[in-house]
Write a protein that holds these residues in place. Structure first.
Motif, PDB file in Angstrom:
ATOM      1  N   LEU A 150      69.466  32.230  37.363  1.00 47.38           N
ATOM      2  CA  LEU A 150      68.618  31.316  36.627  1.00 47.38           C
ATOM      3  C   LEU A 150      67.338  32.050  36.283  1.00 47.38           C
ATOM      4  O   LEU A 150      66.689  32.621  37.153  1.00 47.38           O
ATOM      5  CB  LEU A 150      68.299  30.077  37.481  1.00 47.38           C
ATOM      6  N   ALA A 151      66.991  32.061  34.989  1.00 51.10           N
ATOM      7  CA  ALA A 151      65.803  32.772  34.529  1.00 51.10           C
ATOM      8  C   ALA A 151      64.918  31.834  33.720  1.00 51.10           C
ATOM      9  O   ALA A 151      65.375  30.829  33.170  1.00 51.10           O
ATOM     10  CB  ALA A 151      66.204  33.971  33.661  1.00 51.10           C
ATOM     11  N   ALA A 152      63.638  32.179  33.645  1.00 47.37           N
ATOM     12  CA  ALA A 152      62.700  31.369  32.863  1.00 47.37           C
ATOM     13  C   ALA A 152      63.142  31.274  31.409  1.00 47.37           C
ATOM     14  O   ALA A 152      62.908  30.248  30.742  1.00 47.37           O
ATOM     15  CB  ALA A 152      61.297  31.963  32.960  1.00 47.37           C
ATOM     16  N   THR A 153      63.788  32.304  30.895  1.00 47.17           N
ATOM     17  CA  THR A 153      64.224  32.308  29.502  1.00 47.17           C
ATOM     18  C   THR A 153      65.447  31.422  29.262  1.00 47.17           C
ATOM     19  O   THR A 153      65.873  31.265  28.113  1.00 47.17           O
ATOM     20  CB  THR A 153      64.530  33.744  29.053  1.00 47.17           C
ATOM     21  N   ASP A 154      66.018  30.848  30.337  1.00 47.09           N
ATOM     22  CA  ASP A 154      67.106  29.881  30.181  1.00 47.09           C
ATOM     23  C   ASP A 154      66.580  28.476  29.915  1.00 47.09           C
ATOM     24  O   ASP A 154      67.362  27.573  29.623  1.00 47.09           O
ATOM     25  CB  ASP A 154      67.954  29.805  31.461  1.00 47.09           C
ATOM     26  N   LEU A 155      65.266  28.281  30.034  1.00 45.22           N
ATOM     27  CA  LEU A 155      64.695  26.938  30.080  1.00 45.22           C
ATOM     28  C   LEU A 155      63.948  26.582  28.795  1.00 45.22           C
ATOM     29  O   LEU A 155      63.341  27.436  28.162  1.00 45.22           O
ATOM     30  CB  LEU A 155      63.737  26.834  31.274  1.00 45.22           C
ATOM     31  N   ILE A 156      64.001  25.305  28.454  1.00 49.23           N
ATOM     32  CA  ILE A 156      63.232  24.745  27.340  1.00 49.23           C
ATOM     33  C   ILE A 156      62.313  23.683  27.922  1.00 49.23           C
ATOM     34  O   ILE A 156      62.769  22.765  28.614  1.00 49.23           O
ATOM     35  CB  ILE A 156      64.143  24.132  26.273  1.00 49.23           C
ATOM     36  N   ALA A 157      61.032  23.786  27.644  1.00 47.20           N
ATOM     37  CA  ALA A 157      60.046  22.856  28.194  1.00 47.20           C
ATOM     38  C   ALA A 157      59.711  21.764  27.181  1.00 47.20           C
ATOM     39  O   ALA A 157      59.307  22.074  26.055  1.00 47.20           O
ATOM     40  CB  ALA A 157      58.782  23.599  28.594  1.00 47.20           C
ATOM     41  N   PRO A 158      59.835  20.502  27.538  1.00 48.26           N
ATOM     42  CA  PRO A 158      59.414  19.419  26.638  1.00 48.26           C
ATOM     43  C   PRO A 158      57.892  19.340  26.533  1.00 48.26           C
ATOM     44  O   PRO A 158      57.174  19.547  27.514  1.00 48.26           O
ATOM     45  CB  PRO A 158      59.969  18.157  27.314  1.00 48.26           C
ATOM     46  N   LEU A 197      60.095  20.166  47.081  1.00 46.52           N
ATOM     47  CA  LEU A 197      60.145  20.017  45.623  1.00 46.52           C
ATOM     48  C   LEU A 197      60.725  21.245  44.942  1.00 46.52           C
ATOM     49  O   LEU A 197      61.680  21.155  44.157  1.00 46.52           O
ATOM     50  CB  LEU A 197      58.746  19.727  45.084  1.00 46.52           C
ATOM     51  N   GLU A 198      60.155  22.401  45.212  1.00 45.84           N
ATOM     52  CA  GLU A 198      60.570  23.615  44.516  1.00 45.84           C
ATOM     53  C   GLU A 198      62.022  23.972  44.838  1.00 45.84           C
ATOM     54  O   GLU A 198      62.800  24.335  43.951  1.00 45.84           O
ATOM     55  CB  GLU A 198      59.652  24.767  44.897  1.00 45.84           C
ATOM     56  N   ALA A 199      62.394  23.854  46.098  1.00 44.33           N
ATOM     57  CA  ALA A 199      63.747  24.229  46.505  1.00 44.33           C
ATOM     58  C   ALA A 199      64.790  23.317  45.877  1.00 44.33           C
ATOM     59  O   ALA A 199      65.840  23.768  45.404  1.00 44.33           O
ATOM     60  CB  ALA A 199      63.865  24.197  48.034  1.00 44.33           C
ATOM     61  N   VAL A 200      64.503  22.008  45.859  1.00 41.59           N
ATOM     62  CA  VAL A 200      65.464  21.068  45.279  1.00 41.59           C
ATOM     63  C   VAL A 200      65.528  21.223  43.760  1.00 41.59           C
ATOM     64  O   VAL A 200      66.609  21.152  43.169  1.00 41.59           O
ATOM     65  CB  VAL A 200      65.100  19.622  45.674  1.00 41.59           C
ATOM     66  N   ALA A 248      60.472  23.208  34.052  1.00 40.90           N
ATOM     67  CA  ALA A 248      60.422  24.561  33.495  1.00 40.90           C
ATOM     68  C   ALA A 248      59.219  25.361  33.974  1.00 40.90           C
ATOM     69  O   ALA A 248      59.363  26.467  34.487  1.00 40.90           O
ATOM     70  CB  ALA A 248      60.449  24.488  31.973  1.00 40.90           C
ATOM     71  N   GLU A 249      58.035  24.798  33.810  1.00 39.33           N
ATOM     72  CA  GLU A 249      56.829  25.547  34.184  1.00 39.33           C
ATOM     73  C   GLU A 249      56.705  25.707  35.690  1.00 39.33           C
ATOM     74  O   GLU A 249      56.283  26.760  36.175  1.00 39.33           O
ATOM     75  CB  GLU A 249      55.596  24.837  33.641  1.00 39.33           C
ATOM     76  N   ASP A 250      57.070  24.688  36.444  1.00 35.80           N
ATOM     77  CA  ASP A 250      56.969  24.753  37.902  1.00 35.80           C
ATOM     78  C   ASP A 250      57.807  25.887  38.464  1.00 35.80           C
ATOM     79  O   ASP A 250      57.408  26.568  39.413  1.00 35.80           O
ATOM     80  CB  ASP A 250      57.415  23.429  38.534  1.00 35.80           C
ATOM     81  N   LEU A 251      58.996  26.060  37.901  1.00 40.32           N
ATOM     82  CA  LEU A 251      59.931  27.040  38.464  1.00 40.32           C
ATOM     83  C   LEU A 251      59.803  28.429  37.859  1.00 40.32           C
ATOM     84  O   LEU A 251      60.155  29.416  38.500  1.00 40.32           O
ATOM     85  CB  LEU A 251      61.374  26.555  38.283  1.00 40.32           C
ATOM     86  N   ALA A 252      59.311  28.514  36.650  1.00 42.50           N
ATOM     87  CA  ALA A 252      59.340  29.780  35.920  1.00 42.50           C
ATOM     88  C   ALA A 252      58.670  30.909  36.698  1.00 42.50           C
ATOM     89  O   ALA A 252      59.179  32.042  36.748  1.00 42.50           O
ATOM     90  CB  ALA A 252      58.682  29.625  34.555  1.00 42.50           C
ATOM     91  N   ALA A 253      57.531  30.622  37.296  1.00 40.23           N
ATOM     92  CA  ALA A 253      56.805  31.670  38.009  1.00 40.23           C
ATOM     93  C   ALA A 253      57.568  32.203  39.203  1.00 40.23           C
ATOM     94  O   ALA A 253      57.327  33.330  39.662  1.00 40.23           O
ATOM     95  CB  ALA A 253      55.448  31.132  38.459  1.00 40.23           C
ATOM     96  N   HIS A 254      58.512  31.416  39.707  1.00 38.67           N
ATOM     97  CA  HIS A 254      59.270  31.821  40.903  1.00 38.67           C
ATOM     98  C   HIS A 254      60.605  32.443  40.539  1.00 38.67           C
ATOM     99  O   HIS A 254      61.346  32.865  41.425  1.00 38.67           O
ATOM    100  CB  HIS A 254      59.483  30.611  41.808  1.00 38.67           C
ATOM    101  N   LEU A 255      60.915  32.498  39.250  1.00 42.68           N
ATOM    102  CA  LEU A 255      62.210  33.025  38.830  1.00 42.68           C
ATOM    103  C   LEU A 255      62.123  34.498  38.474  1.00 42.68           C
ATOM    104  O   LEU A 255      63.116  35.107  38.155  1.00 42.68           O
ATOM    105  CB  LEU A 255      62.736  32.214  37.631  1.00 42.68           C
TER     106      LEU A 255
END
Length: 326
Positions: free
Chosen positions: A24-32, A295-298, A319-326
């Protein structure tokens, strides 16, 4: 007697990541992103902690915040100044989303997706033109064919404003073909089309309707969104959208419909998207606030499950919450 097969050998830290089957990568995500024509400053969305409606003047700044996390794509939703029975704000040249898109595409490198629907712009909150008397008769619903022209106008107006991709979400029969033809006729042959091909009438949409002010004023959407009981119908819907020219097929919601994501992945070569919807986001936040879940783990595990089921890209409020950890 020792076991001959020891899967645990490949679970040690040195090799664990090397044999990971799903990434899972930040580039897989679309942020509303929610843009509000009625606001002069940012307005927090109570049912979606961490998210806000932003005025048009802050749309660029909001998108830059997303890009700073490593997420490269946004999908824009609009809250108009006024609404009417025809949802004219959805396809207005100076509509809230159109104004925001012009600024975003001119001043950032974001890949911009436009949600194509009328429910945020109609005074009745439904996803198209209503049959006469629908407000008094629950057996009546949206006029399908008359709605197609307005959806096509909305898509073209967003493409004119700079959208890289449009995403019809109204579950109107024939919407993909109507929009693809209109885009091509207007010279937007390079604008991609991501269809909400399989959109269920779900109980998980509540916080979004709060965020986008798009709840129906009466009745519900069971006559045009899919029955959650149906699985085979999802393949029929997706097959129709492929035939009409969809570039990407989306399943919405995501987590309650992992079987549908897998079905589409196994049946089509097209990229598959999943929408990790507002209710999925809100319930994780609510449990985390109680101290019941991390939160982050789930959130990570939830999105990983969508990728594992076969999604290539995910629309998510995490998207934003997880991106920094990916």
């Amino acid at each position: 007697m020792h076991p001959t097969d020891r899967p645990r050998r490949l679970r040690t830290d040195g090799v664990r990541s090397l044999v990971s089957e799903t990434t899972l990568a930040a580039t897989d995500l679309i942020a509303p992103v929610f843009v509000d024509a009625t606001a002069d400053e940012r307005v927090p969305i109570p049912s979606m902690p961490g998210h806000e409606r932003v005025p048009v003047s802050e749309a660029v700044e909001r998108v830059e915040e997303v890009l700073a996390t490593g997420v490269e794509s946004v999908i824009c939703f609009g809250i108009p100044e006024s609404k009417d029975a025809h949802g004219s704000g959805a396809y207005a040249t100076d509509g809230v989303v159109q104004r925001a898109m012009r600024a975003i595409t001119a001043e950032t490198d974001a890949y911009v997706v436009g949600d194509v629907c009328l429910c945020e712009y109609t005074d009745h909150g439904h996803c198209g033109l209503l049959e006469p008397g629908a407000e008094d008769d629950p057996t009546l619903t949206v006029r399908n064919d008359e709605t197609l022209e307005l959806l096509a106008k909305t898509a073209v107006s967003q493409a004119d404003a700079g959208a890289d991709m449009v995403a019809p979400s109204s579950m109107t029969d024939g919407q993909v073909r109507a929009i693809r033809d209109a885009l091509d006729d207007a010279g937007h042959t390079d604008v991609a089309l991501m269809s909400y091909a399989v959109k269920y009438r779900s109980a998980f949409y509540g916080p979004f309707r709060d965020a986008a002010d798009g709840a129906p004023a009466f009745g519900d959407r069971r006559h045009y969104q899919m029955n959650p009981a149906n699985r085979r119908e999802a393949l029929r819907e997706a097959r129709l959208d492929v035939a009409e020219g969809a570039d990407i097929l989306m399943v919405k919601p995501g987590l309650p419909y992992l079987d549908i994501v897998r079905d589409l992945r196994e049946s089509f070569d097209h990229p598959i998207a999943a929408y990790n919807v507002s209710g999925e986001y809100a319930m994780v936040h609510a449990a985390a606030e109680k101290g019941w879940l991390d939160l982050e783990a789930v959130a990570f595990e939830s999105l990983l499950s969508l990728k594992r089921a076969g999604a290539d890209l995910i629309v998510t409020y995490f998207a934003e919450d997880l991106a920094a950890h990916l």
